[in-house]
Design a protein around this motif. Structure first.
Motif, PDB file in Angstrom:
ATOM      1  N   UNK A  24       4.645  63.964  55.541  1.00  0.00           N
ATOM      2  CA  UNK A  24       5.600  63.387  54.588  1.00  0.00           C
ATOM      3  C   UNK A  24       6.686  62.605  55.313  1.00  0.00           C
ATOM      4  N   UNK A  25       6.891  62.924  56.583  1.00  0.00           N
ATOM      5  CA  UNK A  25       7.836  62.201  57.438  1.00  0.00           C
ATOM      6  C   UNK A  25       7.344  62.327  58.876  1.00  0.00           C
ATOM      7  N   UNK A  26       7.741  61.427  59.767  1.00  0.00           N
ATOM      8  CA  UNK A  26       7.267  61.541  61.153  1.00  0.00           C
ATOM      9  C   UNK A  26       7.823  62.796  61.814  1.00  0.00           C
ATOM     10  N   UNK A  27       6.980  63.479  62.571  1.00  0.00           N
ATOM     11  CA  UNK A  27       7.385  64.704  63.266  1.00  0.00           C
ATOM     12  C   UNK A  27       7.462  64.513  64.772  1.00  0.00           C
ATOM     13  N   UNK A  28       7.179  63.289  65.218  1.00  0.00           N
ATOM     14  CA  UNK A  28       7.330  62.908  66.622  1.00  0.00           C
ATOM     15  C   UNK A  28       7.977  61.530  66.648  1.00  0.00           C
ATOM     16  N   UNK A  29       8.486  61.147  67.814  1.00  0.00           N
ATOM     17  CA  UNK A  29       9.077  59.818  67.936  1.00  0.00           C
ATOM     18  C   UNK A  29       8.606  59.158  69.220  1.00  0.00           C
ATOM     19  N   UNK A  30       8.580  57.833  69.219  1.00  0.00           N
ATOM     20  CA  UNK A  30       8.195  57.080  70.402  1.00  0.00           C
ATOM     21  C   UNK A  30       9.134  57.441  71.543  1.00  0.00           C
ATOM     22  N   UNK A  31       8.567  57.706  72.703  1.00  0.00           N
ATOM     23  CA  UNK A  31       9.344  58.106  73.865  1.00  0.00           C
ATOM     24  C   UNK A  31       9.481  59.615  74.001  1.00  0.00           C
ATOM     25  N   UNK A  32       9.170  60.352  72.931  1.00  0.00           N
ATOM     26  CA  UNK A  32       9.252  61.809  72.979  1.00  0.00           C
ATOM     27  C   UNK A  32       8.117  62.399  73.792  1.00  0.00           C
ATOM     28  N   UNK A  33       8.403  63.517  74.447  1.00  0.00           N
ATOM     29  CA  UNK A  33       7.394  64.228  75.229  1.00  0.00           C
ATOM     30  C   UNK A  33       7.190  65.587  74.579  1.00  0.00           C
ATOM     31  N   UNK A  43       4.655  60.153  73.552  1.00  0.00           N
ATOM     32  CA  UNK A  43       4.315  59.296  72.422  1.00  0.00           C
ATOM     33  C   UNK A  43       4.752  57.867  72.739  1.00  0.00           C
ATOM     34  N   UNK A  44       3.818  56.939  72.630  1.00  0.00           N
ATOM     35  CA  UNK A  44       4.083  55.532  72.899  1.00  0.00           C
ATOM     36  C   UNK A  44       4.490  54.776  71.642  1.00  0.00           C
ATOM     37  N   UNK A  45       3.901  55.154  70.502  1.00  0.00           N
ATOM     38  CA  UNK A  45       4.153  54.401  69.276  1.00  0.00           C
ATOM     39  C   UNK A  45       3.836  55.266  68.063  1.00  0.00           C
ATOM     40  N   UNK A  46       4.601  55.090  67.002  1.00  0.00           N
ATOM     41  CA  UNK A  46       4.366  55.775  65.731  1.00  0.00           C
ATOM     42  C   UNK A  46       4.453  54.719  64.632  1.00  0.00           C
ATOM     43  N   UNK A  47       3.397  54.580  63.847  1.00  0.00           N
ATOM     44  CA  UNK A  47       3.356  53.616  62.746  1.00  0.00           C
ATOM     45  C   UNK A  47       2.801  54.288  61.505  1.00  0.00           C
ATOM     46  N   UNK A  48       3.209  53.817  60.349  1.00  0.00           N
ATOM     47  CA  UNK A  48       2.667  54.277  59.075  1.00  0.00           C
ATOM     48  C   UNK A  48       1.668  53.229  58.604  1.00  0.00           C
ATOM     49  N   UNK A  49       0.387  53.638  58.463  1.00  0.00           N
ATOM     50  CA  UNK A  49      -0.678  52.689  58.149  1.00  0.00           C
ATOM     51  C   UNK A  49      -1.609  53.268  57.082  1.00  0.00           C
ATOM     52  N   UNK A  50      -2.258  52.408  56.279  1.00  0.00           N
ATOM     53  CA  UNK A  50      -3.256  52.923  55.329  1.00  0.00           C
ATOM     54  C   UNK A  50      -4.532  53.344  56.072  1.00  0.00           C
TER      55      UNK A  50
END
Length: 100
Positions: A24-33, A43-50
């Protein structure tokens, strides 16, 4: 970030570098370990996609044999159709085995 037991070796050896999550919402973020099993991933990238936008290249990077297997694994949080939005998480192994 958690992975199913059968996917953990692929995450650890770097052959799995993309995951799709029905959150329902992102639980990780780009740059997070994050620790997962015996390794840490960054994590390199987080995107919301169909779901329909998942490419054959990304599918191969998930460790799943086909789109329906990916759909079934991600659907533990609810049904997924082609228009369902999923978080696409791209990552890499951040270091060697923890404690090694």
């Amino acid at each position: 970030m958690e992975f199913s037991r059968d996917l953990r070796p692929g995450v650890a050896d770097g052959s799995i570098t993309v995951s799709y999550r029905l959150w329902t919402r992102p639980k990780v973020k780009a740059g997070g370990i994050y620790r997962t099993g015996s390794v840490r991933i960054e994590v390199d990238d987080v995107d919301l996609v169909p779901f329909s936008s998942i490419t054959a290249r990304d599918l191969a990077r998930t460790g799943e044999p086909d789109r329906e297997a990916l759909r079934a694994r991600a659907a533990h949080a609810g049904p997924i159709d082609d228009d369902t939005l999923l978080y696409r998480i791209e990552f890499h192994v951040a270091d060697e085995e923890v404690g090694a």
